[in-house]
Design a protein around this motif. Structure first.
Motif, PDB file in Angstrom:
ATOM      1  N   ALA A   1      38.512  55.232  60.477  1.00 28.75           N
ATOM      2  CA  ALA A   1      39.878  55.504  59.951  1.00 28.75           C
ATOM      3  C   ALA A   1      40.589  56.341  60.242  1.00 28.75           C
ATOM      4  CB  ALA A   1      39.208  55.794  58.437  1.00 28.75           C
ATOM      5  N   ARG A   2      41.935  56.015  60.516  1.00 24.09           N
ATOM      6  CA  ARG A   2      42.802  56.956  61.063  1.00 24.09           C
ATOM      7  C   ARG A   2      44.010  56.587  59.986  1.00 24.09           C
ATOM      8  NH1 ARG A   2      40.738  54.555  65.757  1.00 24.09           N
ATOM      9  NH2 ARG A   2      40.186  56.157  67.202  1.00 24.09           N
TER      10      ARG A   2
ATOM     11  N   VAL B   1      39.297  53.684  52.899  1.00 24.73           N
ATOM     12  CA  VAL B   1      39.644  55.203  53.074  1.00 24.73           C
ATOM     13  C   VAL B   1      40.476  55.346  54.343  1.00 24.73           C
ATOM     14  CG1 VAL B   1      38.262  57.142  53.487  1.00 24.73           C
ATOM     15  CG2 VAL B   1      37.185  55.639  51.946  1.00 24.73           C
ATOM     16  N   GLU B   2      41.219  56.321  54.263  1.00 25.61           N
ATOM     17  CA  GLU B   2      41.877  56.817  55.286  1.00 25.61           C
ATOM     18  C   GLU B   2      41.702  58.359  55.283  1.00 25.61           C
ATOM     19  OE1 GLU B   2      46.005  56.452  55.790  1.00 25.61           O
ATOM     20  OE2 GLU B   2      46.006  54.280  55.545  1.00 25.61           O
TER      21      GLU B   2
ATOM     22  N   ARG C   1      36.696  50.520  56.011  1.00 23.48           N
ATOM     23  CA  ARG C   1      35.723  50.269  54.655  1.00 23.48           C
ATOM     24  C   ARG C   1      34.638  51.169  54.460  1.00 23.48           C
ATOM     25  NH1 ARG C   1      31.599  46.078  53.822  1.00 23.48           N
ATOM     26  NH2 ARG C   1      32.009  45.060  51.662  1.00 23.48           N
ATOM     27  N   ALA C   2      34.487  51.832  53.331  1.00 23.45           N
ATOM     28  CA  ALA C   2      33.370  52.807  52.985  1.00 23.45           C
ATOM     29  C   ALA C   2      32.810  52.358  51.761  1.00 23.45           C
ATOM     30  CB  ALA C   2      34.120  53.970  52.787  1.00 23.45           C
TER      31      ALA C   2
ATOM     32  N   ARG D   1      43.538  59.614  45.491  1.00 24.21           N
ATOM     33  CA  ARG D   1      43.694  58.120  45.807  1.00 24.21           C
ATOM     34  C   ARG D   1      45.213  57.613  45.401  1.00 24.21           C
ATOM     35  NH1 ARG D   1      43.735  54.127  41.935  1.00 24.21           N
ATOM     36  NH2 ARG D   1      43.620  55.395  40.144  1.00 24.21           N
ATOM     37  N   GLU D   2      45.565  56.849  45.987  1.00 25.63           N
ATOM     38  CA  GLU D   2      46.806  56.317  45.883  1.00 25.63           C
ATOM     39  C   GLU D   2      46.739  54.588  45.733  1.00 25.63           C
ATOM     40  OE1 GLU D   2      49.744  57.299  48.986  1.00 25.63           O
ATOM     41  OE2 GLU D   2      49.817  59.278  48.411  1.00 25.63           O
ATOM     42  N   GLY D   3      46.614  54.358  44.714  1.00 22.75           N
ATOM     43  CA  GLY D   3      46.595  52.719  44.284  1.00 22.75           C
ATOM     44  C   GLY D   3      44.934  52.510  44.426  1.00 22.75           C
ATOM     45  N   THR D   4      44.671  51.506  45.501  1.00 25.17           N
ATOM     46  CA  THR D   4      43.309  51.194  45.874  1.00 25.17           C
ATOM     47  C   THR D   4      42.691  51.827  47.030  1.00 25.17           C
ATOM     48  OG1 THR D   4      44.176  49.295  47.145  1.00 25.17           O
ATOM     49  CG2 THR D   4      43.686  48.821  44.802  1.00 25.17           C
ATOM     50  N   LEU D   5      43.790  52.676  47.834  1.00 24.00           N
ATOM     51  CA  LEU D   5      43.325  53.346  48.913  1.00 24.00           C
ATOM     52  C   LEU D   5      42.853  54.969  48.607  1.00 24.00           C
ATOM     53  CD1 LEU D   5      43.311  53.265  51.982  1.00 24.00           C
ATOM     54  CD2 LEU D   5      45.692  54.184  51.982  1.00 24.00           C
TER      55      LEU D   5
END
Length: 205
Positions: free
Chosen positions: A145-146, A167-168, A152-153, A187-191
């Motif tokens: 993740a970058r 995840v970022e 995916r986590a 969290r922002e939305g689903t991310l």
């Protein structure tokens, strides 16, 4: 009386009564379909205020609430038709009686639902809000993740249930490699955004 209820002016209330009996049977045999999470991911205070006003803000099972609403609708409708018949000699048209019953029955159901929520035992639920995953650690399953390239986590919540999220890194310079652990911090939305386990900020957590 039964023949009268099956006539068109009374038909919406006969249908509501039949549905109410069906839902009551479902609840009685213990299928548990009433335990739906009506708060999940609503987020805004306006939604919570609406649920409270409707009588759903006290963790009342949704099918219990619906059964109560149908009962209030049916009783109000029958009362309206009987009153109209006594005064005018004929019942109201079905759509007018239904409109009256929906408004008055809905108001009565708010009172009834709040009363039921006080006397019914609370049920245990394993449903959590998405934000409840924050401050949990997740494991990166694949890829690295970058920033701008999430991976995916897997996160296990307090009930032992696994959630799979994207995840970022929280910081632009960080990366989250596959197999590594990250602390979810926002969290922002689903991310979701996380800090790598190696981050010195996590050493005391």
């Amino acid at each position: 009386m039964i023949a009268e209820i099956l006539t068109l002016p009374y038909l919406p209330f006969a249908i509501a009564f039949t549905v109410m009996i069906g839902i009551g049977l479902i609840e009685a045999i213990g299928l548990g379909l009433g335990h739906l999470d009506v708060h999940a991911d609503l987020g805004a205070d306006a939604h919570d205020g609406l649920l409270d006003w409707l009588g759903l803000g006290n963790e009342l099972p949704i099918l219990v609430w619906l059964t109560s609403l149908l009962a209030c609708f049916t009783l109000t409708g029958l009362a309206a038709q009987q009153t109209a018949t006594a005064i005018a000699g004929a019942p109201l048209s079905w759509w007018l009686a239904s409109s009256i019953a929906l408004v008055i029955g809905g108001l009565l159901n708010t009172i009834a639902a709040n009363g039921l929520a006080r006397i019914l035992p609370r049920f245990e639920t394993t449903i959590i809000h998405t934000d409840d995953l924050l401050r949990y650690r997740g494991t990166i399953l694949e890829g690295t993740a970058r920033r701008g390239a999430p991976a995916r986590a897997k996160v296990v919540d307090r009930h032992g249930q696994a959630h799979f999220i994207m995840v970022e890194p929280h910081d632009d310079a960080d990366t989250l490699p596959a197999g590594g652990t990250t602390l979810l911090v926002r969290r922002e939305g689903t991310l979701f955004y996380g800090l790598p386990e190696a981050n010195t900020l996590l050493q005391s957590i």
